[in-house]
Every structure is written in structure tokens, then in C-alpha cells.
Motif scaffolding. Structure first.
Motif, PDB file in Angstrom:
ATOM      1  N   GLN A   1      46.259  33.850  33.592  1.00  7.02           N
ATOM      2  CA  GLN A   1      47.374  34.906  33.772  1.00  7.02           C
ATOM      3  C   GLN A   1      46.185  36.300  34.097  1.00  7.02           C
ATOM      4  N   LYS A   2      45.488  36.709  33.357  1.00  6.79           N
ATOM      5  CA  LYS A   2      43.916  37.822  33.506  1.00  6.79           C
ATOM      6  C   LYS A   2      44.019  37.589  34.661  1.00  6.79           C
ATOM      7  N   MET A   3      43.141  36.860  35.164  1.00  6.44           N
ATOM      8  CA  MET A   3      42.406  36.077  36.876  1.00  6.44           C
ATOM      9  C   MET A   3      43.538  36.587  37.491  1.00  6.44           C
TER      10      MET A   3
ATOM     11  N   THR B   1      46.410  38.684  37.610  1.00  5.72           N
ATOM     12  CA  THR B   1      46.471  40.449  37.554  1.00  5.72           C
ATOM     13  C   THR B   1      45.742  40.301  38.480  1.00  5.72           C
ATOM     14  N   GLN B   2      44.159  39.949  37.841  1.00  6.16           N
ATOM     15  CA  GLN B   2      43.209  40.732  38.600  1.00  6.16           C
ATOM     16  C   GLN B   2      42.646  40.718  40.435  1.00  6.16           C
ATOM     17  N   GLN B   3      42.906  38.952  40.486  1.00  6.59           N
ATOM     18  CA  GLN B   3      43.781  39.094  41.844  1.00  6.59           C
ATOM     19  C   GLN B   3      44.389  39.872  43.175  1.00  6.59           C
TER      20      GLN B   3
ATOM     21  N   ARG C   1      45.758  42.360  42.021  1.00  3.91           N
ATOM     22  CA  ARG C   1      45.355  43.724  42.176  1.00  3.91           C
ATOM     23  C   ARG C   1      43.885  44.348  43.098  1.00  3.91           C
ATOM     24  N   GLU C   2      43.048  43.234  43.017  1.00  2.00           N
ATOM     25  CA  GLU C   2      42.142  43.485  44.147  1.00  2.00           C
ATOM     26  C   GLU C   2      42.745  43.259  45.547  1.00  2.00           C
TER      27      GLU C   2
ATOM     28  N   GLU D   1      45.950  44.059  46.289  1.00  2.00           N
ATOM     29  CA  GLU D   1      46.331  45.572  46.379  1.00  2.00           C
ATOM     30  C   GLU D   1      45.879  46.369  46.831  1.00  2.00           C
TER      31      GLU D   1
ATOM     32  N   ARG E   1      52.358  47.074  45.394  1.00  2.00           N
ATOM     33  CA  ARG E   1      52.925  46.536  44.263  1.00  2.00           C
ATOM     34  C   ARG E   1      53.975  47.261  43.816  1.00  2.00           C
TER      35      ARG E   1
END
Length: 73
Positions: free
Chosen positions: A1-3, A5-7, A9-10, A12, A19
Motif C-alpha cells: 500500500q505504501k509503495m 501511494t508513493q508511486q 504521488r510521484e 502526480e 489526483r
């Protein structure tokens, strides 16, 4: 989940995705491709075609294409 979200955001931050945040309970977020992100379609189609050819080549050589974790252990 964290990865994930990180991808997202990048992507975006790079202008590939927008988003959309909905102010509701439970929280809801959606992502959509920008025009810039849509411009990646030809490159992604080429990668997809290569992948399909690779699978056909691999199958014709008798190799395993997909190994499910735990299946061969």
C-alpha cells in the motif's frame, strides 16, 4: 500500500496523473491520466506488444512463463 501511494504521488508530481480527492467518509481518492500521461500510450503499447512476443517465444521454447510464489517450493 505504501509503495503504491508513493508511486502514485510521484506520477502526480511528474504531471502524469491527476489526483481527485472527495470530501466524504470514508475518504475517497481517484486518479486519472492527464493529457501528458495519455501521451505515454504509444510507448506503453510497444512494451505490451514486446511482452506478448516474449511470452510466445518463451512458451515455444518450453520455459515457464509464470511461476506463482509457493507453487514450486
Amino acid at each position: 500500500q505504501k509503495m503504491l501511494t508513493q508511486q502514485l504521488r510521484e506520477l502526480e508530481a511528474d504531471g502524469v496523473l491527476n489526483r481527485i480527492i472527495y470530501n466524504q467518509v470514508p475518504p475517497k481518492v481517484e486518479y486519472e491520466l492527464t493529457d501528458y500521461g495519455t501521451s505515454l500510450a504509444p510507448a506503453l503499447q510497444m512494451l505490451c506488444s514486446w511482452g506478448e512476443q516474449h511470452i510466445e517465444k518463451t512458451i515455444s521454447e518450453g520455459e515457464d512463463v509464470l511461476v506463482i510464489s509457493g507453487e514450486n517450493e
